[in-house]
Design an enzyme around this catalytic site. Structure first.
Site, PDB file in Angstrom:
ATOM      1  N   HIS A   1       0.840  -1.208   0.000  1.00 29.36           N
ATOM      2  CA  HIS A   1       0.000   0.000   0.000  1.00 29.36           C
ATOM      3  C   HIS A   1       0.881   1.266   0.000  1.00 29.36           C
ATOM      4  CE1 HIS A   1      -3.551   2.398   1.576  1.00 29.36           C
ATOM      5  NE2 HIS A   1      -2.550   3.147   1.998  1.00 29.36           N
ATOM      6  N   GLU A   2       1.841   1.306   0.883  1.00 26.15           N
ATOM      7  CA  GLU A   2       2.681   2.512   0.982  1.00 26.15           C
ATOM      8  C   GLU A   2       3.530   2.703  -0.270  1.00 26.15           C
ATOM      9  OE1 GLU A   2       2.184   4.794   3.102  1.00 26.15           O
ATOM     10  OE2 GLU A   2       0.810   3.593   4.317  1.00 26.15           O
TER      11      GLU A   2
ATOM     12  N   HIS B   1       1.725   4.453  -2.864  1.00 25.18           N
ATOM     13  CA  HIS B   1       1.812   5.916  -2.742  1.00 25.18           C
ATOM     14  C   HIS B   1       3.135   6.421  -3.326  1.00 25.18           C
ATOM     15  CE1 HIS B   1      -1.804   6.345  -0.436  1.00 25.18           C
ATOM     16  NE2 HIS B   1      -1.334   5.804   0.677  1.00 25.18           N
TER      17      HIS B   1
HETATM   18 ZN   LIG Z   1      -2.349   5.102   2.320  1.00 23.62          ZN
END
Ligand SMILES: [Zn+2]
Ligand SMILES: *[C@@H]1O[C@H](CO)[C@@H](O)[C@H](O)[C@H]1NC(C)=O
Ligand SMILES: *[C@@H]1O[C@H](CO)[C@@H](O)[C@H](O)[C@H]1NC(C)=O
Ligand SMILES: *[C@@H]1O[C@H](CO)[C@@H](O)[C@H](O)[C@H]1NC(C)=O
Ligand SMILES: *[C@@H]1O[C@H](CO)[C@@H](O)[C@H](O)[C@H]1NC(C)=O
Ligand SMILES: [Ca+2]
Length: 300
Positions: free
Chosen positions: A199-200, A203
């Site tokens: 998830h990170e 980003h």
């Molecule tokens: Zn996030």
């Protein structure tokens, strides 16, 4: 963590950072929500995404696979597993998860090195800049992941790609901080399969939450992620938080807040966006550099 409001205050009206961390239910209940501390994209960053989306709609993306060099940094207050330390197996399992979750989108990774540092301040996300100045490796296309003992209730945070000059303050801050209990085999119930890193890193590649912007407007600026009003907690199949709009909530998408067991994929639109951001902002490792080595610049 440092919020982009500090960097972009002059040019952009900045929303408050996502603060959904460590939401506790009734007394004694465990934390129920994934807590990502990535700053909200600035108005400027959203317009970058909008312009990449327009380019993607005009012509097909993706011509080659992208390989990303990775450095893992473990920062603990002692060599005990209770104090933030991680075993080689946990780290190699985490790296495998990173590889497996991005492979369908055309990204591969090379783990260049892993460092272990004992520093009580840094292990609790204190003095982020000093930690990163001491540990960050490579250029702006190099992914540095910091596993910390404590992130003030967050599971992770990371900075979006931007117009970053090599060796600048933004350059040093770049990278992902991850709560160490989220790695495979870690102690974070429901969130310990290693998908917080996925998830990170999403980003880091320029992807927003699938609930970015809610049901209004362009949402996450990705055409094939259905609009979503708010983060998902757990794995509620059939959730439909924007009932007026097409599609159920993308609860299995890595950019939602679901349980690790619920996460399944990125969309082709997200892969195209990650590729566009890469080409535009990270691929040129020499941008702003005075020589062509890939070494870390001298500290500011
Ligand atoms: Zn996030
Ligand atoms: C890996 O990191 C360790 C600790 O910082 C360092 O001693 C070692 O030289 C590095 N190895 C490589 C191949 O960069
Ligand atoms: C630990 O962190 C503090 C605060 O940034 C710093 O002053 C100190 O040099 C660090 N110690 C080591 C051994 O890295
Ligand atoms: C980033 O920099 C490039 C060239 O330096 C410029 O063309 C572009 O407009 C900048 N983008 C943003 C969002 O500032
Ligand atoms: C992602 O996974 C879900 C659940 O398995 C599936 O319904 C959906 O079609 C998948 N989407 C993509 C783009 O692979
Ligand atoms: Ca969308």
């Amino acid at each position: 963590m440092r919020f982009s409001s500090l960097i972009h205050a002059v040019t952009a009206a900045v929303a408050a950072p996502a603060v959904l961390a460590g939401t506790t239910g009734r007394a004694g209940q465990p934390s129920l929500k994934f807590g990502c501390g990535a700053p909200d994209p600035t108005t400027e960053q959203l317009s970058m995404a909008a312009s990449l989306a327009a380019q993607e709609a005009r012509r097909p993306q993706r011509t080659t696979n992208i390989n990303v060099d990775v450095y893992f940094h473990v920062i603990a207050s002692s060599t005990s597993l209770e104090d933030g330390y991680l075993t080689d197996k946990m780290l190699s399992d985490q790296f495998t998860v990173l590889e497996e979750t991005f492979a369908p989108s055309g990204f591969t990774f090379t783990l260049k090195n892993t460092t272990f540092t004992l520093n009580t301040t840094w292990a609790s996300d204190g003095d982020e800049f000093a930690m990163k100045k001491a540990l960050r490796q490579g250029s702006y296309k190099t992914l540095n992941i910091y596993f910390l003992k404590d992130l003030n209730g967050y599971f992770g945070y990371c900075y979006f790609p931007d117009n970053v000059t090599y060796g600048s303050e933004d350059f040093w801050y770049d990278g992902c901080s991850i709560l160490y209990t989220t790695v495979p085999g870690g102690s974070e119930t429901n969130y310990n399969l290693g998908y917080t890193v996925t998830h990170e890193v999403g980003h880091w590649f320029g992807l927003y939450h699938t609930f970015q912007g809610g049901c209004e407007g362009d949402g996450d600026y990705v055409f094939d992620t259905p609009a979503q009003d708010s983060p998902t907690s757990g794995c509620p199949v059939g959730r439909d938080s924007c009932p007026e709009l097409e599609g159920l909530d993308p609860i299995t998408n890595f950019m939602d807040y679901s349980y690790d067991t619920c996460y399944d994929n990125f969309t082709t639109g997200q892969a195209a966006r990650a590729y566009s951001f890469w080409k535009e902002y990270r691929a040129d490792a020499t941008k702003g550099k005075t020589d062509d080595s890939d070494a870390t610049p001298a500290p500011l």
